[in-house]
Scaffold this active site. Structure first.
Site, short mmCIF file in Angstrom:
data_model
loop_
_atom_site.label_atom_id
_atom_site.label_comp_id
_atom_site.label_asym_id
_atom_site.label_seq_id
_atom_site.Cartn_x
_atom_site.Cartn_y
_atom_site.Cartn_z
N ASP A 1 0.95 -1.34 -0.14
CA ASP A 1 0.03 0.13 0.02
C ASP A 1 0.82 1.49 -0.03
O ASP A 1 0.46 2.36 -0.68
CB ASP A 1 -0.60 -0.12 1.37
CG ASP A 1 -2.47 0.61 1.04
OD1 ASP A 1 -2.70 0.77 0.09
OD2 ASP A 1 -3.01 0.66 2.00
N CYS B 1 -18.17 -9.47 -14.41
CA CYS B 1 -19.06 -8.42 -13.90
C CYS B 1 -20.42 -8.81 -14.79
O CYS B 1 -21.52 -8.49 -14.38
CB CYS B 1 -18.48 -6.78 -13.71
SG CYS B 1 -17.50 -6.62 -12.48
C1 B12 Z 1 -5.88 5.71 -3.35
C2 B12 Z 1 -6.58 4.68 -2.85
C3 B12 Z 1 -7.86 4.57 -2.31
C4 B12 Z 1 -8.90 5.83 -2.57
C5 B12 Z 1 -9.26 6.12 -4.04
C6 B12 Z 1 -9.86 4.90 -4.63
C7 B12 Z 1 -9.52 4.42 -5.88
N1 B12 Z 1 -10.37 3.53 -6.50
O1 B12 Z 1 -8.49 4.50 -6.38
C8 B12 Z 1 -9.68 5.79 -1.44
C9 B12 Z 1 -9.43 6.48 -0.10
C10 B12 Z 1 -11.30 6.13 -1.72
C11 B12 Z 1 -9.70 4.32 -1.49
C12 B12 Z 1 -11.03 3.70 -0.88
C13 B12 Z 1 -10.78 2.20 -0.70
N2 B12 Z 1 -9.70 1.48 -0.57
CO1 B12 Z 1 -8.10 1.90 -1.68
N3 B12 Z 1 -6.43 2.18 -1.94
C14 B12 Z 1 -5.90 3.24 -2.47
C15 B12 Z 1 -4.37 3.07 -3.05
C16 B12 Z 1 -3.28 3.81 -2.32
C17 B12 Z 1 -4.20 3.40 -4.55
C18 B12 Z 1 -5.21 3.06 -5.61
C19 B12 Z 1 -4.79 3.74 -7.01
O2 B12 Z 1 -3.78 3.62 -7.60
N4 B12 Z 1 -5.84 4.47 -7.45
C20 B12 Z 1 -5.55 5.33 -8.86
C21 B12 Z 1 -6.72 5.08 -9.54
C22 B12 Z 1 -6.42 5.45 -11.06
O3 B12 Z 1 -6.78 3.76 -9.65
P1 B12 Z 1 -7.88 2.80 -9.87
O4 B12 Z 1 -9.11 3.45 -9.02
O5 B12 Z 1 -7.77 1.47 -9.56
O6 B12 Z 1 -8.32 3.11 -11.31
C23 B12 Z 1 -7.88 2.13 -12.38
C24 B12 Z 1 -9.39 2.02 -13.13
O7 B12 Z 1 -10.14 3.21 -12.85
C25 B12 Z 1 -8.90 1.83 -14.39
N5 B12 Z 1 -9.75 2.24 -15.51
C26 B12 Z 1 -9.87 3.50 -15.68
N6 B12 Z 1 -10.71 3.55 -16.98
C27 B12 Z 1 -11.22 2.41 -17.24
C28 B12 Z 1 -11.73 1.90 -18.20
C29 B12 Z 1 -12.16 0.44 -18.39
C30 B12 Z 1 -12.95 0.06 -19.41
C31 B12 Z 1 -11.24 -0.48 -17.45
C32 B12 Z 1 -11.56 -1.93 -17.68
C33 B12 Z 1 -10.59 0.30 -16.49
C34 B12 Z 1 -10.51 1.36 -16.37
O8 B12 Z 1 -7.69 2.19 -14.53
C35 B12 Z 1 -7.20 3.02 -13.37
C36 B12 Z 1 -5.67 2.80 -13.22
O9 B12 Z 1 -5.22 1.65 -13.26
C37 B12 Z 1 -4.49 1.40 -3.10
C38 B12 Z 1 -3.05 0.59 -2.75
C39 B12 Z 1 -2.27 0.65 -3.90
N7 B12 Z 1 -0.96 1.09 -3.70
O10 B12 Z 1 -2.48 0.27 -5.09
C40 B12 Z 1 -5.62 1.04 -2.13
C41 B12 Z 1 -6.57 -0.39 -2.29
C42 B12 Z 1 -6.92 0.00 -3.75
N8 B12 Z 1 -7.76 0.02 -1.35
C43 B12 Z 1 -8.16 -1.05 -0.86
C44 B12 Z 1 -9.37 -0.93 -0.05
C45 B12 Z 1 -9.68 -2.16 0.48
C46 B12 Z 1 -10.16 0.44 -0.07
C47 B12 Z 1 -11.55 0.19 0.36
C48 B12 Z 1 -12.37 -1.19 0.14
C49 B12 Z 1 -11.53 0.52 1.93
C50 B12 Z 1 -12.89 0.68 2.61
N9 B12 Z 1 -13.52 -0.61 2.99
O11 B12 Z 1 -13.21 1.81 2.68
C51 B12 Z 1 -12.17 1.52 -0.45
C52 B12 Z 1 -12.80 0.83 -1.68
C53 B12 Z 1 -13.24 2.14 -2.49
C54 B12 Z 1 -13.31 1.60 -4.03
N10 B12 Z 1 -14.47 1.26 -4.61
O12 B12 Z 1 -12.40 2.04 -4.57
C55 B12 Z 1 -7.27 -2.36 -1.43
C56 B12 Z 1 -8.08 -2.96 -2.32
C57 B12 Z 1 -8.14 -4.45 -2.26
C58 B12 Z 1 -8.84 -5.24 -3.49
N11 B12 Z 1 -9.40 -6.38 -3.11
O13 B12 Z 1 -9.18 -4.73 -4.49
C59 B12 Z 1 -5.94 -1.59 -1.80
C60 B12 Z 1 -5.39 -2.44 -3.19
C61 B12 Z 1 -5.14 -1.36 -0.79
C62 B12 Z 1 -4.36 -2.94 -0.44
N12 B12 Z 1 -3.28 -2.83 -0.60
O14 B12 Z 1 -4.96 -3.93 -0.29
N13 B12 Z 1 -8.58 3.81 -1.73
S1 SF4 Z 2 -21.32 -5.77 -7.74
FE1 SF4 Z 2 -19.91 -4.37 -9.23
S2 SF4 Z 2 -17.96 -5.52 -8.94
FE2 SF4 Z 2 -19.41 -6.93 -8.30
S3 SF4 Z 2 -20.15 -8.11 -9.99
FE3 SF4 Z 2 -21.41 -6.52 -9.66
S4 SF4 Z 2 -20.62 -4.86 -11.09
FE4 SF4 Z 2 -19.00 -6.35 -10.61
#
Ligand code: B12
Ligand code: SF4
Ligand code: SF4
Length: 308
Positions: free
Chosen positions: A132, A186
């Site tokens: 993380d 999904c």
């Molecule tokens: C910043 C962060 C947050 C932020 C932002 C959330 C987010 N989604 O980024 C906040 C504080 C809101 C957050 C919340 C949570 N988090 Co958090 N968070 C992080 C962190 C530190 C970085 C994530 C990141 O890089 N975000 C940047 C954005 C750009 O990435 P992304 O959302 O994944 O976006 C991708 C998609 O949008 C995709 N995308 C964009 N457009 C499109 C289009 C298509 C067609 C497709 C297919 C994909 C796609 O590309 C993006 C880049 O890869 C990670 C740890 C880590 N180092 O990875 C933990 C992490 C993601 N979090 C985690 C958890 C558990 C949570 C929570 C569940 C905690 C809670 N219960 O409150 C919530 C869930 C919220 C949610 N639904 O995402 C876990 C997830 C575990 C898992 N099973 O996936 C992680 C991995 C921590 C860990 N090491 O375990 N989190």
């Molecule tokens: S709840 Fe969201 S993440 Fe889970 S299967 Fe449905 S669309 Fe996918």
């Protein structure tokens, strides 16, 4: 069996022995597909005040820039799905991931043990452990290695155990046998998007972090914007809604990590107990917990916000 396969099997077997749910391996390389997505997410300010997300853009997309000479990313999942739940259904809610000891400590120790094992069994391997804390796209690496797919709620999911687990990695200078991504299951489901209390899942697979309850209750240092009053569904630390409604989480299995068991008091606290929580009770309940990130005053702010 060739040497790469042999080493891969050794690592996966030891990871299981250490208590990880699963282990998957990918070639460490530039994440071409993710680069424009991350750029767009940052440009649209979906990181809100999480300035650390703006840092190390190039390293975040390329582990060979983060760990010089690295060749492979070893992704590891650690289950945290708990058996108990908060008893008072009207009490402000805490995310399941934060019930027990802070996962950073628990996982770091296991990662170190795995790296030591690799060095002892395989040779003079250089590597670094991440959970993380560093600029690594945890979910993307896990998905690439075949451990699951990234769902519309943006979490890593599996058909076997849903999504209630943490992701960590070792980045090492050892060539291994690489996995292949699984398919997305999904389908037509939109349960997470429909259920999100603050409409933070702005399009399938994209979470606007700056609208997420988890961000407001854990990451935000300022006061919570008044427009969100009444939308938090009683969450005081994190939010599990988009995972609780996910049909694949019907297959969640209980964790077997004793350190993730909560202080029993945490599950029996009533609504009133939370509203009157003192610094002493906070310190006792959350001694080594991730909840300390928001501090006593942060938790008080969140509880007060829910009352308004
Ligand atoms: C910043 C962060 C947050 C932020 C932002 C959330 C987010 N989604 O980024 C906040 C504080 C809101 C957050 C919340 C949570 N988090 Co958090 N968070 C992080 C962190 C530190 C970085 C994530 C990141 O890089 N975000 C940047 C954005 C750009 O990435 P992304 O959302 O994944 O976006 C991708 C998609 O949008 C995709 N995308 C964009 N457009 C499109 C289009 C298509 C067609 C497709 C297919 C994909 C796609 O590309 C993006 C880049 O890869 C990670 C740890 C880590 N180092 O990875 C933990 C992490 C993601 N979090 C985690 C958890 C558990 C949570 C929570 C569940 C905690 C809670 N219960 O409150 C919530 C869930 C919220 C949610 N639904 O995402 C876990 C997830 C575990 C898992 N099973 O996936 C992680 C991995 C921590 C860990 N090491 O375990 N989190
Ligand atoms: S709840 Fe969201 S993440 Fe889970 S299967 Fe449905 S669309 Fe996918
Ligand atoms: S954690 Fe809660 S607020 Fe954040 S995206 Fe999921 S349902 Fe929405």
């Amino acid at each position: 069996m060739n040497t790469k396969q042999k080493h891969t099997n050794l690592i996966k077997t030891e990871a299981k022995r250490l208590g990880f749910l699963s282990c998957g391996i990918s070639r460490g390389e530039f994440l071409e597909e993710e680069a424009p997505r991350l750029e767009k997410w940052l440009k649209n300010e979906m990181h809100g005040d999480m300035q650390y997300m703006e840092n190390h853009f190039d390293k975040r997309l390329d582990p060979t820039k983060l760990v010089e000479g690295s060749k492979s990313v070893i992704s590891l999942l650690l289950n945290y799905f708990p058996s108990g739940a908060q008893e008072d259904k009207t009490a402000p809610k805490i995310s399941k991931y934060a019930y027990g000891t802070d996962y950073h400590f628990v996982i770091k120790d296991k990662l170190k043990a795995l790296l030591n094992y690799i060095q002892e069994e395989i040779g003079d391997i250089q590597g670094r452990a991440f959970v993380d804390s560093a600029p690594v796209l945890d979910k993307v690496w896990a998905a690439r290695s075949g451990l699951g797919w990234i769902g519309k709620n943006s979490n890593l999911l599996t058909q076997q155990v849903g999504s209630f687990y943490f992701i960590a990695e070792l980045i090492v200078d050892l060539e291994l046998d690489y996995g292949n991504p699984t398919t997305d299951h999904c389908g037509n489901c939109t349960a997470c998007i429909d259920a999100c209390p603050t409409q933070a899942i702005v399009e399938p697979y994209v979470v606007d972090g700056s609208k997420c309850i988890s961000y407001f209750t854990i990451e935000l240092k300022d006061s919570i914007p008044a427009d969100f009053k009444g939308t938090f569904d009683n969450w005081m630390f994190g939010c599990d809604v988009c995972q609780d409604v996910c049909p694949w989480n019907r297959f969640s299995k209980l964790h077997n990590e004793p350190l993730f068991n909560p202080n029993p008091e945490l599950l029996t606290m009533s609504k009133n107990d939370w509203e009157e929580i003192t610094q002493d009770v906070f310190n006792r309940l959350f001694k080594n917990s991730a909840v300390k990130r928001t501090k006593y005053l942060g938790l008080k702010r969140n509880i007060k916000f829910l009352k308004q």
